[in-house]
Design a protein around this motif. Sequence first.
Motif, PDB file in Angstrom:
ATOM      1  N   LEU A 140       1.127  -1.224   0.427  1.00 47.08           N
ATOM      2  CA  LEU A 140      -0.038  -0.448  -0.089  1.00 47.08           C
ATOM      3  C   LEU A 140       1.037   1.416  -0.324  1.00 47.08           C
ATOM      4  CD1 LEU A 140      -3.085  -0.495   2.556  1.00 47.08           C
ATOM      5  CD2 LEU A 140      -3.524  -0.351   0.161  1.00 47.08           C
ATOM      6  N   SER A 141       1.856   0.883   0.481  1.00 44.65           N
ATOM      7  CA  SER A 141       2.695   2.490   0.780  1.00 44.65           C
ATOM      8  C   SER A 141       3.491   2.319  -0.656  1.00 44.65           C
ATOM      9  CB  SER A 141       4.038   2.090   1.873  1.00 44.65           C
ATOM     10  OG  SER A 141       5.035   2.964   1.611  1.00 44.65           O
ATOM     11  N   ARG A 142       3.632   2.061  -1.136  1.00 45.11           N
ATOM     12  CA  ARG A 142       3.998   1.694  -2.755  1.00 45.11           C
ATOM     13  C   ARG A 142       3.285   2.115  -3.610  1.00 45.11           C
ATOM     14  NH1 ARG A 142       7.404  -3.068  -1.077  1.00 45.11           N
ATOM     15  NH2 ARG A 142       5.927  -4.406  -1.727  1.00 45.11           N
ATOM     16  N   LEU A 143       1.976   1.512  -3.448  1.00 53.13           N
ATOM     17  CA  LEU A 143       1.159   2.363  -4.326  1.00 53.13           C
ATOM     18  C   LEU A 143       0.361   3.808  -4.162  1.00 53.13           C
ATOM     19  CD1 LEU A 143      -1.480   1.622  -6.632  1.00 53.13           C
ATOM     20  CD2 LEU A 143      -2.898   0.686  -4.614  1.00 53.13           C
ATOM     21  N   LEU A 144       0.177   3.716  -2.840  1.00 49.98           N
ATOM     22  CA  LEU A 144      -0.106   5.747  -2.036  1.00 49.98           C
ATOM     23  C   LEU A 144       1.398   6.590  -3.338  1.00 49.98           C
ATOM     24  CD1 LEU A 144      -1.634   4.952   0.688  1.00 49.98           C
ATOM     25  CD2 LEU A 144      -3.111   4.626  -1.684  1.00 49.98           C
ATOM     26  N   GLY A 145       2.348   6.104  -2.726  1.00 50.13           N
ATOM     27  CA  GLY A 145       3.715   7.194  -2.824  1.00 50.13           C
ATOM     28  C   GLY A 145       3.510   7.540  -4.836  1.00 50.13           C
ATOM     29  N   GLU A 146       2.756   5.722  -5.370  1.00 46.10           N
ATOM     30  CA  GLU A 146       3.137   6.287  -6.517  1.00 46.10           C
ATOM     31  C   GLU A 146       1.746   7.402  -6.970  1.00 46.10           C
ATOM     32  OE1 GLU A 146       4.281   6.257 -10.929  1.00 46.10           O
ATOM     33  OE2 GLU A 146       5.239   5.193  -8.719  1.00 46.10           O
ATOM     34  N   VAL A 147       0.395   7.134  -6.719  1.00 47.60           N
ATOM     35  CA  VAL A 147      -0.335   7.550  -7.059  1.00 47.60           C
ATOM     36  C   VAL A 147      -0.002   9.336  -6.559  1.00 47.60           C
ATOM     37  CG1 VAL A 147      -2.737   8.241  -6.277  1.00 47.60           C
ATOM     38  CG2 VAL A 147      -2.520   6.310  -6.419  1.00 47.60           C
ATOM     39  N   ARG A 148       0.847   9.733  -4.988  1.00 45.51           N
ATOM     40  CA  ARG A 148       1.199  10.610  -5.391  1.00 45.51           C
ATOM     41  C   ARG A 148       2.568  11.276  -5.824  1.00 45.51           C
ATOM     42  NH1 ARG A 148       2.399   7.887   0.053  1.00 45.51           N
ATOM     43  NH2 ARG A 148      -0.017   7.876   0.959  1.00 45.51           N
ATOM     44  N   SER A 149       3.496  10.651  -5.958  1.00 42.32           N
ATOM     45  CA  SER A 149       4.876  11.108  -7.273  1.00 42.32           C
ATOM     46  C   SER A 149       3.439  11.120  -8.819  1.00 42.32           C
ATOM     47  CB  SER A 149       5.103  10.492  -7.820  1.00 42.32           C
ATOM     48  OG  SER A 149       4.782   8.884  -7.739  1.00 42.32           O
ATOM     49  N   ALA A 150       3.073  10.674  -9.028  1.00 41.73           N
ATOM     50  CA  ALA A 150       2.080  10.851 -10.617  1.00 41.73           C
ATOM     51  C   ALA A 150       1.037  11.817 -10.826  1.00 41.73           C
ATOM     52  CB  ALA A 150       2.507   9.271 -10.938  1.00 41.73           C
ATOM     53  N   GLY A 151       0.820  11.431  -9.935  1.00 46.23           N
ATOM     54  CA  GLY A 151      -0.439  12.803  -9.645  1.00 46.23           C
ATOM     55  C   GLY A 151      -0.334  14.291  -9.565  1.00 46.23           C
ATOM     56  N   THR A 152      -0.980  14.751  -9.097  1.00 48.82           N
ATOM     57  CA  THR A 152      -1.108  16.105  -9.006  1.00 48.82           C
ATOM     58  C   THR A 152      -2.455  16.524  -7.574  1.00 48.82           C
ATOM     59  OG1 THR A 152      -0.334  16.847 -11.431  1.00 48.82           O
ATOM     60  CG2 THR A 152      -1.608  18.920  -9.744  1.00 48.82           C
ATOM     61  N   ALA A 153      -1.986  16.969  -6.621  1.00 45.91           N
ATOM     62  CA  ALA A 153      -2.488  16.813  -5.556  1.00 45.91           C
ATOM     63  C   ALA A 153      -3.601  17.907  -5.887  1.00 45.91           C
ATOM     64  CB  ALA A 153      -2.774  17.429  -4.702  1.00 45.91           C
ATOM     65  N   LEU A 154      -5.108  17.711  -5.542  1.00 47.33           N
ATOM     66  CA  LEU A 154      -6.493  18.616  -6.071  1.00 47.33           C
ATOM     67  C   LEU A 154      -6.650  19.694  -4.443  1.00 47.33           C
ATOM     68  CD1 LEU A 154      -8.379  16.275  -8.088  1.00 47.33           C
ATOM     69  CD2 LEU A 154      -6.801  18.091  -8.638  1.00 47.33           C
ATOM     70  N   SER A 155      -6.728  20.972  -5.127  1.00 49.00           N
ATOM     71  CA  SER A 155      -7.683  21.153  -3.855  1.00 49.00           C
ATOM     72  C   SER A 155      -8.821  20.796  -3.644  1.00 49.00           C
ATOM     73  CB  SER A 155      -7.311  22.745  -3.995  1.00 49.00           C
ATOM     74  OG  SER A 155      -8.388  23.070  -5.015  1.00 49.00           O
ATOM     75  N   ASP A 156      -8.333  21.545  -1.994  1.00 47.33           N
ATOM     76  CA  ASP A 156      -9.957  20.629  -0.966  1.00 47.33           C
ATOM     77  C   ASP A 156     -10.731  21.360  -1.967  1.00 47.33           C
ATOM     78  OD1 ASP A 156      -7.999  18.770   0.532  1.00 47.33           O
ATOM     79  OD2 ASP A 156      -8.139  20.569   2.607  1.00 47.33           O
ATOM     80  N   ASP A 157     -11.061  22.254  -2.228  1.00 47.01           N
ATOM     81  CA  ASP A 157     -12.296  23.127  -2.638  1.00 47.01           C
ATOM     82  C   ASP A 157     -12.539  22.671  -4.419  1.00 47.01           C
ATOM     83  OD1 ASP A 157      -9.888  24.112  -3.532  1.00 47.01           O
ATOM     84  OD2 ASP A 157     -11.859  26.036  -4.291  1.00 47.01           O
ATOM     85  N   ASP A 158     -11.769  21.690  -4.669  1.00 48.18           N
ATOM     86  CA  ASP A 158     -12.157  20.741  -6.214  1.00 48.18           C
ATOM     87  C   ASP A 158     -13.367  19.730  -5.940  1.00 48.18           C
ATOM     88  OD1 ASP A 158     -11.853  19.145  -8.328  1.00 48.18           O
ATOM     89  OD2 ASP A 158     -10.511  20.431  -8.699  1.00 48.18           O
ATOM     90  N   LEU A 159     -14.189  19.740  -6.035  1.00 42.58           N
ATOM     91  CA  LEU A 159     -15.243  18.839  -5.706  1.00 42.58           C
ATOM     92  C   LEU A 159     -15.931  17.711  -6.410  1.00 42.58           C
ATOM     93  CD1 LEU A 159     -17.375  21.548  -3.975  1.00 42.58           C
ATOM     94  CD2 LEU A 159     -15.761  20.053  -2.855  1.00 42.58           C
ATOM     95  N   ARG A 160     -14.966  17.633  -7.420  1.00 44.21           N
ATOM     96  CA  ARG A 160     -14.811  16.404  -8.331  1.00 44.21           C
ATOM     97  C   ARG A 160     -15.098  15.304  -7.886  1.00 44.21           C
ATOM     98  NH1 ARG A 160     -10.044  17.565 -12.725  1.00 44.21           N
ATOM     99  NH2 ARG A 160      -8.815  18.330 -11.215  1.00 44.21           N
ATOM    100  N   ASP A 161     -15.855  14.369  -8.304  1.00 42.88           N
ATOM    101  CA  ASP A 161     -16.072  13.127  -8.147  1.00 42.88           C
ATOM    102  C   ASP A 161     -14.600  12.047  -8.458  1.00 42.88           C
ATOM    103  OD1 ASP A 161     -18.771  13.118  -7.527  1.00 42.88           O
ATOM    104  OD2 ASP A 161     -19.665  12.253  -8.682  1.00 42.88           O
ATOM    105  N   SER A 162     -14.610  10.963  -7.205  1.00 43.74           N
ATOM    106  CA  SER A 162     -13.297  10.427  -7.897  1.00 43.74           C
ATOM    107  C   SER A 162     -13.910   8.707  -8.417  1.00 43.74           C
ATOM    108  CB  SER A 162     -12.707   9.607  -6.520  1.00 43.74           C
ATOM    109  OG  SER A 162     -12.269  11.018  -4.836  1.00 43.74           O
ATOM    110  N   ASP A 163     -12.933   8.664  -9.198  1.00 42.07           N
ATOM    111  CA  ASP A 163     -12.293   7.962 -10.281  1.00 42.07           C
ATOM    112  C   ASP A 163     -12.270   6.362  -9.705  1.00 42.07           C
ATOM    113  OD1 ASP A 163     -13.848   8.829 -12.338  1.00 42.07           O
ATOM    114  OD2 ASP A 163     -11.898   9.630 -12.408  1.00 42.07           O
ATOM    115  N   LEU A 164     -11.989   6.814  -8.385  1.00 39.99           N
ATOM    116  CA  LEU A 164     -11.195   5.060  -7.606  1.00 39.99           C
ATOM    117  C   LEU A 164     -10.971   6.006  -5.957  1.00 39.99           C
ATOM    118  CD1 LEU A 164      -9.765   3.228  -7.739  1.00 39.99           C
ATOM    119  CD2 LEU A 164      -7.549   3.791  -8.727  1.00 39.99           C
ATOM    120  N   ILE A 165     -11.265   4.919  -5.651  1.00 40.29           N
ATOM    121  CA  ILE A 165     -10.697   5.115  -3.784  1.00 40.29           C
ATOM    122  C   ILE A 165      -9.843   4.287  -3.553  1.00 40.29           C
ATOM    123  CG2 ILE A 165     -11.897   5.757  -1.450  1.00 40.29           C
ATOM    124  CD1 ILE A 165     -14.666   6.350  -2.696  1.00 40.29           C
TER     125      ILE A 165
END
Length: 94
Positions: free
Chosen positions: A44-69
Amino acid sequence: MIVRILGEGQWEVGDAAVSDLNDLDAEVERAVAADDQEELTAALSRLLGEVRSAGTALSDDDLRDSDLILPGADATVVDVRALLNPTGEGLIPG
């Protein structure tokens, strides 16, 4: 793809990163199947780390639905087993 990590927030992850995420998802699946909490935590640490490094963090006020949780890094085998896709695709479809 918008990915939510429970307890942390959301990241926008490009389609090119999905293959890498699927490989890491397979590690999570194997750890759950083996009922191995230590390996699950590491996977899980590796998976979540990849999401954080490959992705762009969205602001808390960005209310788009998540495609994946995804579960947080402290999730247990029981927690993750409950989230796994019943079709056998793991946490990440595709």
